[in-house]
Scaffold this active site. Structure first.
Site, mmCIF file in Angstrom:
data_model
loop_
_atom_site.group_PDB
_atom_site.id
_atom_site.type_symbol
_atom_site.label_atom_id
_atom_site.label_comp_id
_atom_site.label_asym_id
_atom_site.label_seq_id
_atom_site.Cartn_x
_atom_site.Cartn_y
_atom_site.Cartn_z
ATOM 1 N N CYS B 123 0.809 -1.292 -0.084
ATOM 2 C CA CYS B 123 0.170 -0.063 -0.109
ATOM 3 C C CYS B 123 1.012 1.271 -0.078
ATOM 4 C CB CYS B 123 -0.956 -0.122 1.242
ATOM 5 S SG CYS B 123 -1.681 1.562 1.558
ATOM 6 N N CYS B 126 -0.662 4.232 2.288
ATOM 7 C CA CYS B 126 -0.526 4.287 3.767
ATOM 8 C C CYS B 126 -0.035 2.806 4.134
ATOM 9 C CB CYS B 126 -1.980 4.576 4.527
ATOM 10 S SG CYS B 126 -3.230 3.689 3.560
ATOM 11 N N CYS B 128 -2.619 -0.186 4.025
ATOM 12 C CA CYS B 128 -3.845 -0.899 4.102
ATOM 13 C C CYS B 128 -3.350 -2.430 3.846
ATOM 14 C CB CYS B 128 -4.545 -0.664 2.589
ATOM 15 S SG CYS B 128 -5.011 1.015 2.707
#
Lengths: 122, 237
Positions: B123, B126, B128
């Site tokens: 990700c 961020c 995820c």
């Protein structure tokens, strides 16, 4: 002066027992693209919030799947759930994203999801 | 830290080597939220304890089941949320929210590898991660280093994990940036003919499910990565 009332529960009420993004099913209307379509990623302004990676902007991609309907992250960040969109799973060729990507590995790809507003036909 | 001769004070070691700015930010936001009454300290404790009970075992079992049962494999690839029910994970109704998951969304996609296609998940925006079925993400998965390098230099990063792939294998990086969460369904390795579901589950490690390793008979541990000293160590007074 009375205290302002903020509706913090509307998402919980809508999604409980159904799930998110399932709770937005059927709200986005007809999808503009279908599996196999060639698209290009738009470079829209994103002053406040976005989940469209800079490295995808302007790059060509192929629609691999229509994954779900949901408000775009750019709207949902501000609790705006009024106009859900179709989300597409897109496959890029790595050499279209990174000019220096080694030619020996030209079959390498990258897959990511974007909402309809980011796509135009290519 | 060198001690002077005759110094017999017992100094406890610091609880952590380093506190990052993000951890300070998390504490500040959490305390403000508790003060505002958005949730209570008790809610926070229950939530934290809940997410730490989760681990990668259900996902490993899902892969083992898919290797043994072609019908289940088809279901897993078509509808990961439905297939998760078979291994005891309900993405929609599980604790603690009962309307989603600790990462808020209930859309699991199982990425099927083939002998000429290898998936690996990241990700970039961020971190995820399919927490209901994989538990908490490893520390390296959340580092900017892994996130920004995997999309651009996937083969180099996989090499650092000990996974060197020939050029006729397509490496597909899955950048998990919206409401889908991903696990990798690797190719069943040779040398596992006749194995039971339990035996197969053991070799599907968390790293195999993220895609940075391949299941190998005899290997049941994650890849060992070097531990670097803290950049901004907590002073030890």
């Amino acid at each position: 002066m009375s205290k302002p009332h903020y509706d913090r529960d509307h998402h919980v009420k809508k999604a409980t027992g159904i799930g998110d993004p399932q709770c937005f099913k059927g709200e986005a209307g007809a999808p503009k693209f279908k599996v196999g379509d060639k698209v290009k990623i738009k470079n829209l302004p994103d002053i406040f919030y976005t989940r469209c990676q800079m490295y995808t902007r302007g790059a060509p991609a192929v629609v691999a799947a229509l994954v779900y309907e949901s408000p775009a992250a750019e709207d949902e960040a501000w609790d705006n759930t009024e106009s859900p969109e179709w989300f597409y799973s897109l496959i890029f060729r790595q050499k279209d994203l990174w000019p220096e990507y080694p030619a020996a590995y030209e079959s390498d790809t990258l897959e990511t999801e974007l909402s309809e507003r980011w796509l135009e036909s290519a | 830290m060198a001690k002077k001769d005759g110094d017999h004070r017992h100094e406890p070691a610091p609880m952590v080597d380093e506190v990052s700015e993000f951890e300070i930010l998390e504490v500040a936001v959490r305390e403000l939220a508790i003060e505002k009454g958005l949730f209570s300290a008790e809610d926070h404790r229950r939530w934290t304890e809940y997410v730490h009970t989760l681990g990668p075992l259900p996902a490993a079992r899902l892969v083992a089941k898919a290797w043994l049962d072609p019908e289940f494999k088809k279901l897993a690839v078509e509808d990961g949320v439905k297939a998760s029910l078979e291994v005891g994970v309900d993405w929609v109704k599980d604790m603690p929210t009962q309307f989603g998951t600790p990462s808020d969304y209930c859309n699991l996609r199982v990425l099927e590898d083939t002998p000429t296609l290898k998936h690996v998940v990241v990700c970039t925006l961020c971190s995820c991660y399919p927490r209901p079925i994989l538990g908490q993400s490893p520390e390296w998965y959340r580092t900017p280093n892994y996130r920004r390098r995997l999309v651009r230099y996937p083969r180099q990063v996989l090499t650092e994990f000990g996974l060197i792939l020939p050029s006729d294998v397509e490496v597909r990086v899955e950048d998990s940036n919206q409401k889908s969460r991903f696990i990798v369904l690797p190719v069943r390795p040779e040398g596992t003919e006749g194995w039971s579901e339990d035996q197969l589950t053991e070799i599907v490690t968390r790293d195999c499910l993220i895609g940075v390793a391949m299941p190998t008979p005899g290997v049941t541990a994650n890849v060992k990565l070097p531990v670097h000293p803290a950049v901004n160590p907590v002073p030890h007074h």
